[in-house]
Structures are given as C-alpha cells and as structure tokens.
Design a protein around this motif. Structure first.
Motif, PDB file in Angstrom:
ATOM      1  N   ALA A  81       0.838  -1.205   0.000  1.00 37.72           N
ATOM      2  CA  ALA A  81       0.000   0.000   0.000  1.00 37.72           C
ATOM      3  C   ALA A  81       0.870   1.250   0.000  1.00 37.72           C
ATOM      4  N   LEU A  82       1.919   1.247   0.782  1.00 38.36           N
ATOM      5  CA  LEU A  82       2.830   2.385   0.838  1.00 38.36           C
ATOM      6  C   LEU A  82       3.471   2.613  -0.532  1.00 38.36           C
ATOM      7  N   HIS A  83       3.919   1.540  -1.151  1.00 37.35           N
ATOM      8  CA  HIS A  83       4.533   1.633  -2.478  1.00 37.35           C
ATOM      9  C   HIS A  83       3.530   2.190  -3.499  1.00 37.35           C
ATOM     10  N   ALA A  84       2.313   1.676  -3.481  1.00 35.22           N
ATOM     11  CA  ALA A  84       1.289   2.147  -4.424  1.00 35.22           C
ATOM     12  C   ALA A  84       1.024   3.635  -4.226  1.00 35.22           C
ATOM     13  N   HIS A  85       0.956   4.066  -2.993  1.00 33.67           N
ATOM     14  CA  HIS A  85       0.703   5.476  -2.693  1.00 33.67           C
ATOM     15  C   HIS A  85       1.863   6.358  -3.145  1.00 33.67           C
ATOM     16  N   LEU A  86       3.083   5.963  -2.814  1.00 33.56           N
ATOM     17  CA  LEU A  86       4.251   6.794  -3.106  1.00 33.56           C
ATOM     18  C   LEU A  86       4.560   6.894  -4.591  1.00 33.56           C
ATOM     19  N   THR A  87       4.315   5.819  -5.316  1.00 37.31           N
ATOM     20  CA  THR A  87       4.687   5.803  -6.723  1.00 37.31           C
ATOM     21  C   THR A  87       3.519   6.072  -7.661  1.00 37.31           C
ATOM     22  N   GLY A  88       2.310   6.039  -7.143  1.00 42.24           N
ATOM     23  CA  GLY A  88       1.134   6.204  -7.992  1.00 42.24           C
ATOM     24  C   GLY A  88       0.880   4.991  -8.869  1.00 42.24           C
ATOM     25  N   GLU A  89       1.548   3.885  -8.574  1.00 46.53           N
ATOM     26  CA  GLU A  89       1.379   2.637  -9.340  1.00 46.53           C
ATOM     27  C   GLU A  89       0.229   1.838  -8.739  1.00 46.53           C
ATOM     28  N   GLY A  90      -0.970   2.181  -9.105  1.00 47.22           N
ATOM     29  CA  GLY A  90      -2.141   1.472  -8.593  1.00 47.22           C
ATOM     30  C   GLY A  90      -2.748   2.189  -7.409  1.00 47.22           C
ATOM     31  N   GLU A  91      -3.916   1.736  -7.048  1.00 46.53           N
ATOM     32  CA  GLU A  91      -4.624   2.321  -5.922  1.00 46.53           C
ATOM     33  C   GLU A  91      -4.310   1.552  -4.652  1.00 46.53           C
ATOM     34  N   VAL A  92      -4.441   2.255  -3.533  1.00 47.72           N
ATOM     35  CA  VAL A  92      -4.321   1.575  -2.252  1.00 47.72           C
ATOM     36  C   VAL A  92      -5.651   0.857  -2.048  1.00 47.72           C
ATOM     37  N   ARG A  93      -5.593  -0.461  -2.086  1.00 45.48           N
ATOM     38  CA  ARG A  93      -6.817  -1.254  -1.990  1.00 45.48           C
ATOM     39  C   ARG A  93      -7.309  -1.329  -0.548  1.00 45.48           C
TER      40      ARG A  93
END
Length: 143
Positions: A81-93
């Motif tokens: 989730a942290l990675h998705a948030h920081l990189t904009g690669e996908g949504e935080v599910r």
C-alpha cells in the motif's frame, strides 16, 4: 573474493546499465535483518526471547507460528500500500484492519513526502563492499 568469518563475498561486479543492481547473488550477502539480529544487545535479545516464550505458552507452537505468519502478511500488505501510494502505481486497496491501523498512523507523515520526486520505493539495494543487501522502503524529499 573477500572473506569474513562467516560469509564469502564476491568482488564488486558492475553492470552496464546505470542504476542497475550488482549481479552477485544476494544469497552470498547477509541481509540487513541479519545484521540487526547479530548486533542486537543481549538485553534486547533476552526481551525478545521472553516475548516469544510467553506467546508460545499462551498460543502454543502452532498458534504462535500462525501469529508470526499473519504479522508477515500484514507487513507485506502495508508495504504494498505504501509503495502504491508513493509511486502512484495502482490504488491503495481495501486493507485488513491491522494494516489499515498502520496506514492511518502514517498518513499525516505521508502528506509531507514529495511523492512526485520519489527516487525509490520498495527497491532492492545491495552494498557489495560491506557485504549486505536489503529493501529500502522509500527515498524521497521530505518537507
């Protein structure tokens, strides 16, 4: 090959591509987790052992193994989730309640991270001269 008392480390090998990981196998390098474990104070080591014994007494060997597995899964979920948030690669599910608690606890700090300039998130790193490897959580400007 350089040597210490426990591990054999290959000499530094460079890849042509700038920023690429060194090509030596990570299995020959000690992890950051192992370094931290090896350098833990005796007091901390004893406290951890007391906690483990208390958990086994309370939950049994199998129950404690399940708890540890659940902790690892929560960590993976939170880091994804942290990675998705920081990189904009996908949504935080939708997160499990435990991971969501961790997520809510860092939200105020994440507002201070310049996500547009994240240099690395959940990236493997290797330091061949010192002989260790690990995963960096985040490298980004912080306001």
């Amino acid at each position: 090959m350089s040597q210490n008392l426990v591990y054999l480390y290959p000499e530094e090998q460079q890849e042509e591509e700038q920023g690429a990981r060194p090509v030596e196998p990570a299995s020959r390098l000690v992890s950051v987790t192992r370094v931290l474990q090896a350098t833990m104070s005796e007091e901390s080591r004893a406290a951890l052992r007391r906690w483990e014994l208390a958990m086994v007494k309370k939950h049994g060997e199998d129950g404690f193994a399940e708890i540890k597995q659940a902790m690892l899964e929560t960590g993976r979920e939170w880091h994804a989730a942290l990675h998705a948030h920081l990189t904009g690669e996908g949504e935080v599910r939708q997160l499990t309640p435990t991971a969501d608690g961790f997520w809510r606890s860092v939200r105020p700090v994440l507002a201070l991270v310049d996500s547009a300039r994240v240099a690395a998130s959940e990236r493997d790193v290797t330091h061949s001269p010192l002989g260790y490897h690990g995963v960096v959580d985040c490298v980004a400007p912080f306001r």
